[in-house]
Design a protein around this motif. Structure first.
Motif, PDB file in Angstrom:
ATOM      1  N   SER A  55       0.830  -1.208   0.000  1.00 23.31           N
ATOM      2  CA  SER A  55       0.000   0.000   0.000  1.00 23.31           C
ATOM      3  C   SER A  55       0.866   1.259   0.000  1.00 23.31           C
ATOM      4  CB  SER A  55      -0.947   0.001   1.201  1.00 23.31           C
ATOM      5  OG  SER A  55      -0.246   0.172   2.417  1.00 23.31           O
ATOM      6  N   ILE A  56       1.987   1.220   0.718  1.00 21.66           N
ATOM      7  CA  ILE A  56       2.898   2.358   0.696  1.00 21.66           C
ATOM      8  C   ILE A  56       3.522   2.511  -0.698  1.00 21.66           C
ATOM      9  CG2 ILE A  56       5.119   3.200   1.562  1.00 21.66           C
ATOM     10  CD1 ILE A  56       4.360   2.316   4.302  1.00 21.66           C
ATOM     11  N   GLY A  57       3.837   1.375  -1.329  1.00 23.32           N
ATOM     12  CA  GLY A  57       4.356   1.432  -2.687  1.00 23.32           C
ATOM     13  C   GLY A  57       3.361   2.080  -3.637  1.00 23.32           C
ATOM     14  N   LEU A  58       2.069   1.709  -3.513  1.00 28.23           N
ATOM     15  CA  LEU A  58       1.037   2.317  -4.355  1.00 28.23           C
ATOM     16  C   LEU A  58       0.866   3.796  -4.023  1.00 28.23           C
ATOM     17  CD1 LEU A  58      -1.663  -0.499  -4.295  1.00 28.23           C
ATOM     18  CD2 LEU A  58      -0.120   0.081  -6.165  1.00 28.23           C
ATOM     19  N   ARG A  59       1.028   4.134  -2.758  1.00 25.19           N
ATOM     20  CA  ARG A  59       0.929   5.536  -2.339  1.00 25.19           C
ATOM     21  C   ARG A  59       1.971   6.387  -3.066  1.00 25.19           C
ATOM     22  NH1 ARG A  59      -0.230   7.598   3.218  1.00 25.19           N
ATOM     23  NH2 ARG A  59       0.493   9.766   3.320  1.00 25.19           N
ATOM     24  N   PHE A  60       3.224   5.929  -3.072  1.00 26.65           N
ATOM     25  CA  PHE A  60       4.281   6.700  -3.711  1.00 26.65           C
ATOM     26  C   PHE A  60       4.177   6.652  -5.234  1.00 26.65           C
ATOM     27  CE2 PHE A  60       6.233   6.168   0.508  1.00 26.65           C
ATOM     28  CZ  PHE A  60       6.549   7.498   0.768  1.00 26.65           C
ATOM     29  N   MET A  61       3.633   5.557  -5.763  1.00 27.30           N
ATOM     30  CA  MET A  61       3.389   5.491  -7.196  1.00 27.30           C
ATOM     31  C   MET A  61       2.342   6.527  -7.597  1.00 27.30           C
ATOM     32  SD  MET A  61       2.324   2.141  -9.446  1.00 27.30           S
ATOM     33  CE  MET A  61       3.617   1.188  -8.614  1.00 27.30           C
ATOM     34  N   VAL A  78       6.061   6.189   6.457  1.00 27.22           N
ATOM     35  CA  VAL A  78       7.252   5.355   6.278  1.00 27.22           C
ATOM     36  C   VAL A  78       7.870   5.012   7.632  1.00 27.22           C
ATOM     37  CG1 VAL A  78       9.600   5.317   5.373  1.00 27.22           C
ATOM     38  CG2 VAL A  78       7.746   6.188   3.953  1.00 27.22           C
ATOM     39  N   ILE A  79       7.934   5.988   8.527  1.00 26.11           N
ATOM     40  CA  ILE A  79       8.465   5.730   9.874  1.00 26.11           C
ATOM     41  C   ILE A  79       7.612   4.689  10.587  1.00 26.11           C
ATOM     42  CG2 ILE A  79       8.912   6.755  12.135  1.00 26.11           C
ATOM     43  CD1 ILE A  79       9.511   9.390  10.675  1.00 26.11           C
ATOM     44  N   SER A  80       6.298   4.812  10.465  1.00 24.59           N
ATOM     45  CA  SER A  80       5.397   3.831  11.081  1.00 24.59           C
ATOM     46  C   SER A  80       5.637   2.438  10.504  1.00 24.59           C
ATOM     47  CB  SER A  80       3.946   4.258  10.857  1.00 24.59           C
ATOM     48  OG  SER A  80       3.052   3.353  11.465  1.00 24.59           O
ATOM     49  N   MET A  81       5.863   2.362   9.190  1.00 24.04           N
ATOM     50  CA  MET A  81       6.104   1.078   8.546  1.00 24.04           C
ATOM     51  C   MET A  81       7.381   0.434   9.064  1.00 24.04           C
ATOM     52  SD  MET A  81       4.641  -0.848   6.101  1.00 24.04           S
ATOM     53  CE  MET A  81       4.873  -2.202   7.259  1.00 24.04           C
ATOM     54  N   LEU A  82       8.429   1.217   9.234  1.00 24.90           N
ATOM     55  CA  LEU A  82       9.697   0.687   9.735  1.00 24.90           C
ATOM     56  C   LEU A  82       9.530   0.116  11.148  1.00 24.90           C
ATOM     57  CD1 LEU A  82      12.177   3.459   8.485  1.00 24.90           C
ATOM     58  CD2 LEU A  82      11.820   1.163   7.526  1.00 24.90           C
ATOM     59  N   HIS A  83       8.769   0.806  11.975  1.00 23.59           N
ATOM     60  CA  HIS A  83       8.527   0.290  13.326  1.00 23.59           C
ATOM     61  C   HIS A  83       7.678  -0.984  13.289  1.00 23.59           C
ATOM     62  CE1 HIS A  83       9.944   4.261  14.675  1.00 23.59           C
ATOM     63  NE2 HIS A  83      10.163   3.664  15.838  1.00 23.59           N
ATOM     64  N   ILE A 280      -1.703   1.458   8.737  1.00 21.44           N
ATOM     65  CA  ILE A 280      -0.881   1.954   7.628  1.00 21.44           C
ATOM     66  C   ILE A 280      -1.598   1.762   6.296  1.00 21.44           C
ATOM     67  CG2 ILE A 280       1.234   1.494   6.315  1.00 21.44           C
ATOM     68  CD1 ILE A 280       2.561   0.853   9.052  1.00 21.44           C
ATOM     69  N   THR A 281      -2.174   0.585   6.097  1.00 29.85           N
ATOM     70  CA  THR A 281      -2.909   0.331   4.861  1.00 29.85           C
ATOM     71  C   THR A 281      -4.068   1.302   4.710  1.00 29.85           C
ATOM     72  OG1 THR A 281      -2.318  -2.025   4.960  1.00 29.85           O
ATOM     73  CG2 THR A 281      -4.183  -1.411   3.556  1.00 29.85           C
ATOM     74  N   VAL A 285      -5.012   4.226   1.628  1.00 29.66           N
ATOM     75  CA  VAL A 285      -6.122   4.004   0.702  1.00 29.66           C
ATOM     76  C   VAL A 285      -6.557   5.278  -0.027  1.00 29.66           C
ATOM     77  CG1 VAL A 285      -8.583   3.400   0.598  1.00 29.66           C
ATOM     78  CG2 VAL A 285      -6.986   1.915   1.806  1.00 29.66           C
ATOM     79  N   PRO A 286      -6.724   6.431   0.652  1.00 28.08           N
ATOM     80  CA  PRO A 286      -7.180   7.621  -0.078  1.00 28.08           C
ATOM     81  C   PRO A 286      -6.223   8.093  -1.160  1.00 28.08           C
ATOM     82  CG  PRO A 286      -7.461   7.913   2.293  1.00 28.08           C
ATOM     83  CD  PRO A 286      -6.646   6.679   2.110  1.00 28.08           C
ATOM     84  N   MET A 287      -4.962   7.693  -1.108  1.00 29.18           N
ATOM     85  CA  MET A 287      -3.982   8.137  -2.106  1.00 29.18           C
ATOM     86  C   MET A 287      -3.895   7.226  -3.316  1.00 29.18           C
ATOM     87  SD  MET A 287      -3.324   9.853   0.637  1.00 29.18           S
ATOM     88  CE  MET A 287      -2.553   8.801   1.847  1.00 29.18           C
ATOM     89  N   MET A 288      -4.637   6.129  -3.343  1.00 23.65           N
ATOM     90  CA  MET A 288      -4.439   5.112  -4.376  1.00 23.65           C
ATOM     91  C   MET A 288      -5.222   5.368  -5.658  1.00 23.65           C
ATOM     92  SD  MET A 288      -4.408   1.596  -2.158  1.00 23.65           S
ATOM     93  CE  MET A 288      -3.252   1.336  -0.798  1.00 23.65           C
ATOM     94  N   ARG A 289      -6.089   6.358  -5.675  1.00 26.72           N
ATOM     95  CA  ARG A 289      -6.955   6.563  -6.837  1.00 26.72           C
ATOM     96  C   ARG A 289      -6.188   6.723  -8.148  1.00 26.72           C
ATOM     97  NH1 ARG A 289      -9.415  10.746  -9.674  1.00 26.72           N
ATOM     98  NH2 ARG A 289     -11.510  10.258 -10.437  1.00 26.72           N
TER      99      ARG A 289
END
Length: 372
Positions: A55-61, A78-83, A280-281, A285-289
């Motif tokens: 989901s983070i990958g899709l966010r940055f895409m 990203v910080i949350s994902m690392l933790h 995180i997911t 979600v709102p950024m994936m459109r």
């Protein structure tokens, strides 16, 4: 000790007791898939963490497709994902050192290690959750620019910061001296960990509900179709599922037996990884459109045409107090409304995207421009 337990392997031949003295005891490692319930939980959380990573990958895409600038909401997620990666790794290590075994079946050094890891585990969990909350709130500041909303978002940031500070104080002050966290034989005292964890968990739940409730009123005032509003409510309302996970985790924490932590911690460890992974997911979600629009142009272009037709008709109406704005940085076409003074008894609303004096810290690219 425990030489007949399946999956057990001696891998180290020296260790230390709670006071740091060499005991000569060995830390014993176990097969992480020895118990089916442990195996299933590890697999489930690995899948959830993989999905949150995707989901983070899709966010940055999506950011790249829209040529959007990265901002604090992206950094905090990203910080949350690392933790969260750290928490999943510790869940695996808990299984290696004896999770789901009774404390009477484990070497003393394993038990000490489990309690020491619990301290780190709490810190990493609280960091994962609070940075996810900050990501939500900074995303709100991307797309909502009304002064009242921005003030409310900052108040929620203060609540999230208070949650983090209270959590850290609880970790370091619950036992005096600090070493009593893993050595109950030391003189001193410890407060009830079940009560402390449940109280902090309840505050976590309250902050989640505040963050989810924040955009409800403002979405209703947006100049878009009812169907689009319902879709936005659905996107932001997914957080209710995260709140349900938080409630389950609070209940589980009340059932943990700290006299037999290695056996009773299994569900607390599971939900403590599940919660930030899902948060995180949900935050992404709102950024994936833009990604879905690129993958399924037919579906999303029709939705866009319907929206454009409606807002175009409204903006062309004579004497209308609404102006359609295009937020070039957000993933949804939004019209931001701010009450303005009116000579009539009613309240007029005007779009405020070009009122950059509201907050000079908002990135220029986030503000957007009006259509002429």
């Amino acid at each position: 000790m425990n030489s007949n337990l399946p999956g057990q392997v001696l891998t180290r031949h020296s260790s230390h007791d709670a006071r740091g003295h060499d005991t000569g005891m060995a830390i014993q490692f176990y097969n992480v898939f020895e118990y089916p319930i442990v195996r299933d939980q590890l697999i489930a959380n690995t899948v959830l963490v993989a999905l949150s990573t995707a989901s983070i990958g899709l966010r940055f895409m999506s950011r790249k497709i829209r040529q959007s600038k990265f901002w604090w909401d992206d950094a905090f997620i990203v910080i949350s994902m690392l933790h969260t990666y750290g928490m999943l790794a510790m869940q695996y290590h808990y299984a290696r050192v004896g999770m789901r075994h009774h404390v009477t079946e484990l070497p003393a050094v394993n038990t000490i290690l489990i309690f020491k890891m619990l301290i780190v585990y709490q810190i990493v969990y609280y960091n994962a959750m609070v940075t996810a909350k900050f990501s939500y709130l900074f995303f709100y500041l991307r797309i909502f620019v009304t002064p009242g909303f921005r003030m409310a978002a900052r108040v929620c940031m203060g609540c999230a910061g208070a949650y983090w500070l209270g959590s850290m104080l609880q970790v370091f002050l619950i036992c005096q001296p600090f070493a009593k966290n893993w050595n109950a034989a030391l003189p001193g005292h410890c407060a009830s960990m079940n009560v402390a964890f449940s109280t902090i968990g309840a505050f976590n739940l309250v902050t989640d509900l505040l963050i989810m409730a924040l955009p409800v009123h403002h979405i209703w005032k947006l100049q878009m179709s009812t169907g689009t509003k319902v879709a936005l409510y659905g996107i932001f309302g997914v957080g209710l599922f995260i709140s349900a996970i938080t409630i389950i985790r609070i209940h589980v924490l009340t059932t943990v037996d700290f006299t037999d932590l290695s056996y009773s911690m299994i569900w607390a460890a599971f939900w403590s990884v599940t919660e930030p992974a899902l948060a995180i997911t949900n935050a992404c979600v709102p950024m994936m459109r833009p990604v879905f629009k690129a993958a399924f142009p037919g579906i999303f272009s029709s939705a866009k045409n319907a929206y454009s037709s409606q807002t175009g008709a409204q903006s062309g109406a004579s004497g209308s107090a609404f102006k359609r704005m295009r937020d070039t940085e957000s993933e949804m076409p939004l019209t931001h409304l701010v009450p303005t003074k009116s000579g009539s008894r009613g309240v007029e609303y005007e779009a405020s995207l070009n009122d950059r004096s509201q907050d000079e810290h908002v990135p220029r690219s986030v503000i957007g421009e009006s259509e002429r």
